[in-house]
Design a protein around this motif. Structure first.
Motif, PDB file in Angstrom:
ATOM      1  N   GLY A   6       0.834  -1.195   0.000  1.00  0.00           N
ATOM      2  CA  GLY A   6       0.000   0.000   0.000  1.00  0.00           C
ATOM      3  C   GLY A   6       0.863   1.235   0.000  1.00  0.00           C
ATOM      4  N   ASP A   7       0.239   2.398  -0.285  1.00  0.00           N
ATOM      5  CA  ASP A   7       0.988   3.640  -0.402  1.00  0.00           C
ATOM      6  C   ASP A   7       1.374   4.215   0.951  1.00  0.00           C
ATOM      7  OD1 ASP A   7      -1.066   4.623  -3.215  1.00  0.00           O
ATOM      8  OD2 ASP A   7       0.820   3.524  -3.156  1.00  0.00           O
ATOM      9  N   VAL A   8       0.518   4.059   1.955  1.00  0.00           N
ATOM     10  CA  VAL A   8       0.790   4.612   3.277  1.00  0.00           C
ATOM     11  C   VAL A   8       1.709   3.662   4.036  1.00  0.00           C
ATOM     12  CG1 VAL A   8      -0.231   5.298   5.475  1.00  0.00           C
ATOM     13  CG2 VAL A   8      -1.398   5.858   3.339  1.00  0.00           C
ATOM     14  N   LEU A   9       2.776   4.219   4.598  1.00  0.00           N
ATOM     15  CA  LEU A   9       3.726   3.398   5.342  1.00  0.00           C
ATOM     16  C   LEU A   9       3.058   2.824   6.590  1.00  0.00           C
ATOM     17  CD1 LEU A   9       6.862   5.733   5.238  1.00  0.00           C
ATOM     18  CD2 LEU A   9       6.325   3.813   3.723  1.00  0.00           C
ATOM     19  N   THR A  10       3.325   1.576   6.864  1.00  0.00           N
ATOM     20  CA  THR A  10       2.835   0.976   8.102  1.00  0.00           C
ATOM     21  C   THR A  10       3.799   1.297   9.235  1.00  0.00           C
ATOM     22  OG1 THR A  10       3.936  -1.082   7.501  1.00  0.00           O
ATOM     23  CG2 THR A  10       1.601  -0.885   6.949  1.00  0.00           C
ATOM     24  N   PHE A  11       3.298   1.175  10.464  1.00  0.00           N
ATOM     25  CA  PHE A  11       4.135   1.452  11.631  1.00  0.00           C
ATOM     26  C   PHE A  11       3.654   0.633  12.817  1.00  0.00           C
ATOM     27  CE2 PHE A  11       0.551   4.078  12.411  1.00  0.00           C
ATOM     28  CZ  PHE A  11       0.585   4.583  13.711  1.00  0.00           C
ATOM     29  N   GLY A 251       4.482   8.369  17.105  1.00  0.00           N
ATOM     30  CA  GLY A 251       4.456   7.428  15.994  1.00  0.00           C
ATOM     31  C   GLY A 251       4.105   8.081  14.666  1.00  0.00           C
ATOM     32  N   VAL A 252       3.084   8.932  14.663  1.00  0.00           N
ATOM     33  CA  VAL A 252       2.675   9.533  13.392  1.00  0.00           C
ATOM     34  C   VAL A 252       3.686  10.576  12.920  1.00  0.00           C
ATOM     35  CG1 VAL A 252       0.239   9.051  13.858  1.00  0.00           C
ATOM     36  CG2 VAL A 252       1.171  11.314  14.415  1.00  0.00           C
ATOM     37  N   LEU A 253       4.344  11.277  13.845  1.00  0.00           N
ATOM     38  CA  LEU A 253       5.374  12.228  13.443  1.00  0.00           C
ATOM     39  C   LEU A 253       6.580  11.495  12.859  1.00  0.00           C
ATOM     40  CD1 LEU A 253       5.283  14.789  16.403  1.00  0.00           C
ATOM     41  CD2 LEU A 253       4.387  15.101  14.085  1.00  0.00           C
ATOM     42  N   ALA A 254       6.968  10.369  13.475  1.00  0.00           N
ATOM     43  CA  ALA A 254       8.066   9.575  12.933  1.00  0.00           C
ATOM     44  C   ALA A 254       7.710   9.042  11.556  1.00  0.00           C
ATOM     45  CB  ALA A 254       8.399   8.432  13.895  1.00  0.00           C
ATOM     46  N   LEU A 313       6.128  20.712   7.971  1.00  0.00           N
ATOM     47  CA  LEU A 313       7.062  20.094   7.036  1.00  0.00           C
ATOM     48  C   LEU A 313       6.524  18.775   6.507  1.00  0.00           C
ATOM     49  CD1 LEU A 313       9.967  19.873   5.754  1.00  0.00           C
ATOM     50  CD2 LEU A 313      10.597  18.609   7.837  1.00  0.00           C
ATOM     51  N   VAL A 314       5.960  17.972   7.386  1.00  0.00           N
ATOM     52  CA  VAL A 314       5.493  16.638   6.990  1.00  0.00           C
ATOM     53  C   VAL A 314       3.991  16.595   6.764  1.00  0.00           C
ATOM     54  CG1 VAL A 314       7.438  15.580   8.199  1.00  0.00           C
ATOM     55  CG2 VAL A 314       5.249  15.802   9.385  1.00  0.00           C
ATOM     56  N   ALA A 315       3.351  17.768   6.672  1.00  0.00           N
ATOM     57  CA  ALA A 315       1.888  17.834   6.541  1.00  0.00           C
ATOM     58  C   ALA A 315       1.349  17.024   5.365  1.00  0.00           C
ATOM     59  CB  ALA A 315       1.427  19.290   6.449  1.00  0.00           C
ATOM     60  N   PRO A 316       1.974  17.065   4.172  1.00  0.00           N
ATOM     61  CA  PRO A 316       1.434  16.239   3.075  1.00  0.00           C
ATOM     62  C   PRO A 316       1.418  14.750   3.419  1.00  0.00           C
ATOM     63  CG  PRO A 316       2.920  17.904   2.204  1.00  0.00           C
ATOM     64  CD  PRO A 316       3.054  17.953   3.703  1.00  0.00           C
ATOM     65  N   ALA A 317       2.480  14.270   4.065  1.00  0.00           N
ATOM     66  CA  ALA A 317       2.513  12.856   4.452  1.00  0.00           C
ATOM     67  C   ALA A 317       1.497  12.570   5.544  1.00  0.00           C
ATOM     68  CB  ALA A 317       3.917  12.479   4.924  1.00  0.00           C
ATOM     69  N   LEU A 318       1.361  13.473   6.496  1.00  0.00           N
ATOM     70  CA  LEU A 318       0.362  13.290   7.553  1.00  0.00           C
ATOM     71  C   LEU A 318      -1.045  13.264   6.975  1.00  0.00           C
ATOM     72  CD1 LEU A 318       1.777  15.724  10.290  1.00  0.00           C
ATOM     73  CD2 LEU A 318       1.813  13.223  10.360  1.00  0.00           C
ATOM     74  N   GLU A 319      -1.304  14.154   6.041  1.00  0.00           N
ATOM     75  CA  GLU A 319      -2.643  14.207   5.443  1.00  0.00           C
ATOM     76  C   GLU A 319      -2.930  12.941   4.646  1.00  0.00           C
ATOM     77  OE1 GLU A 319      -5.487  17.523   3.353  1.00  0.00           O
ATOM     78  OE2 GLU A 319      -3.323  17.661   3.036  1.00  0.00           O
ATOM     79  N   ALA A 320      -1.943  12.457   3.917  1.00  0.00           N
ATOM     80  CA  ALA A 320      -2.140  11.242   3.124  1.00  0.00           C
ATOM     81  C   ALA A 320      -2.452  10.046   4.008  1.00  0.00           C
ATOM     82  CB  ALA A 320      -0.899  10.969   2.282  1.00  0.00           C
TER      83      ALA A 320
END
Length: 364
Positions: A6-11, A251-254, A313-320
């Motif tokens: 999937g496109d979203v990284l798992t954690f 976790g979400v910031l990392a 800085l990471v807003a696009p990744a957070l939003e996705a």
């Protein structure tokens, strides 16, 4: 732990806790509590033994969303707490022991742990801390090293998010993350250097093994490292959080940082390890309500400003990933209310009794 596609990284998130008696002193019941909680709990996540018998560890499954991670952490904490209370103990989410104990910790009867205790002596027996580790999926180790290079300037900011060890051995240490200072005594601990390649990463690890400063690859204790057993980058920088919401925020910031670094292959700015180590010291002292070196300038800024800049800085990744609102609300909450260290200090200041802080953190 195989990573779903999937496109979203798992954690995933791992948390370590102290198991204490009714008064708040370290108990020897960690192994029993883990076994009982595992038998009584559901099939989500995993409970594990730790280096000493005073501790217990919980780890989520692979997660895609922050709501999934939060649900699992709450459930795992509840399982451990229930098993502990049925036996007359409590599970303490603090990163350093709150009450003074004149006796050395009891090492869990495990050949690896016993060998570590014998080889490292007082370092193993007095560095009694509880951390929070975040795993984020990466494509491969070579890519992971390049991601590590790009994110390392943000490690001081990440440390502040869960700082939760201001009170230790019955007094105010003067640090928000005293755990970070204690943990730094291990020869392989601290911020990672900037690596030219995976080969350089491996050459340093090989040098440690040859010197006997680590006994195996599980003892690579950099603040962020390549995981040995999973296709992840493992953030090991943090205190165990006072509340699960802070752990998931970390976790979400990392995850946002890793996703942003994967999307932007620009060379990481040069930052010497000597300077980064000094910045880590400052972040461990100040926490979320103080000041933190800004990754772009190196100058001290209010930690709130640095964390807000990180989120943007990471807003696009957070939003996705569906994390943006959660991250903004979490950092705003920390700025307004403080984090675990601030809660510890406020309670301790009332009567200067560490027992009161134990009651606060265990919900009594």
């Amino acid at each position: 732990m195989n990573q779903p596609t999937g496109d979203v990284l798992t954690f995933g998130i791992e948390e370590e806790f102290f198991v204490v008696d009714r008064r708040g002193h370290l108990s020897h019941a960690g192994d029993d509590v883990v076994d009982a909680a595992e038998a009584a709990g559901d099939d989500q996540g995993e409970l594990q033994h730790e280096l000493t018998r005073h501790q217990a560890e919980a780890a989520t499954d692979v997660c895609r969303t922050h709501t999934e991670a939060l649900r699992q952490l709450r459930s795992l904490r509840g399982d451990l707490d229930g098993a502990a209370r049925r036996r007359g103990y409590r599970v303490l989410p603090a990163a350093a022991p709150l009450l003074f104990d004149p006796n050395p910790p009891v090492i869990t009867p495990n050949p690896r742990y016993e060998r570590m205790a014998e080889h490292f002596g007082a370092t193993a027996r007095t560095s009694l801390t509880c951390g929070c580790h975040v795993h984020v999926a990466i494509p491969d180790k070579e890519t992971g090293v390049q991601v590590l290079n790009r994110i390392r300037p943000w490690l001081p900011a990440l440390l502040t998010v869960t700082a939760n060890s201001a009170i230790s051995d019955g007094y105010d240490t003067g640090y928000c993350s005293w755990r970070y200072q204690q943990w730094s005594r291990w020869p392989s601990a601290g911020p990672p250097p900037r690596f030219a390649s995976l080969d350089e990463y491996e050459s340093i690890v090989d040098g440690w093994l040859r010197a006997g400063s680590i006994l195996d690859r599980g003892m690579i204790y950099w603040d962020v490292r390549l995981s040995e057993n999973q296709p992840t980058l493992e953030f090991r920088i943090a205190d165990v959080a006072a509340v699960p919401e802070d752990a998931v925020l970390l976790g979400v910031l990392a995850r946002g940082l890793v996703a942003t670094a994967l999307a932007d292959d620009a060379a990481a700015p040069h930052l010497s390890n000597e300077v980064l180590r000094a910045q880590m010291w400052r972040a461990s002292r100040e926490g979320v309500t103080g000041c933190c070196p800004h990754p772009k300038s190196g100058d001290l800024e209010p930690t709130k400003v640095v964390l807000d800049n990180l989120v943007e800085l990471v807003a696009p990744a957070l939003e996705a990933a569906g994390d943006l609102e959660f991250a903004r609300e979490g950092t705003a909450r920390l700025a307004a209310e403080g984090g675990g260290a601030d809660r510890q200090r406020r309670k301790f200041a009332e009567r200067e009794r560490a027992e009161d802080v134990v009651d606060l953190l265990t919900g009594d």
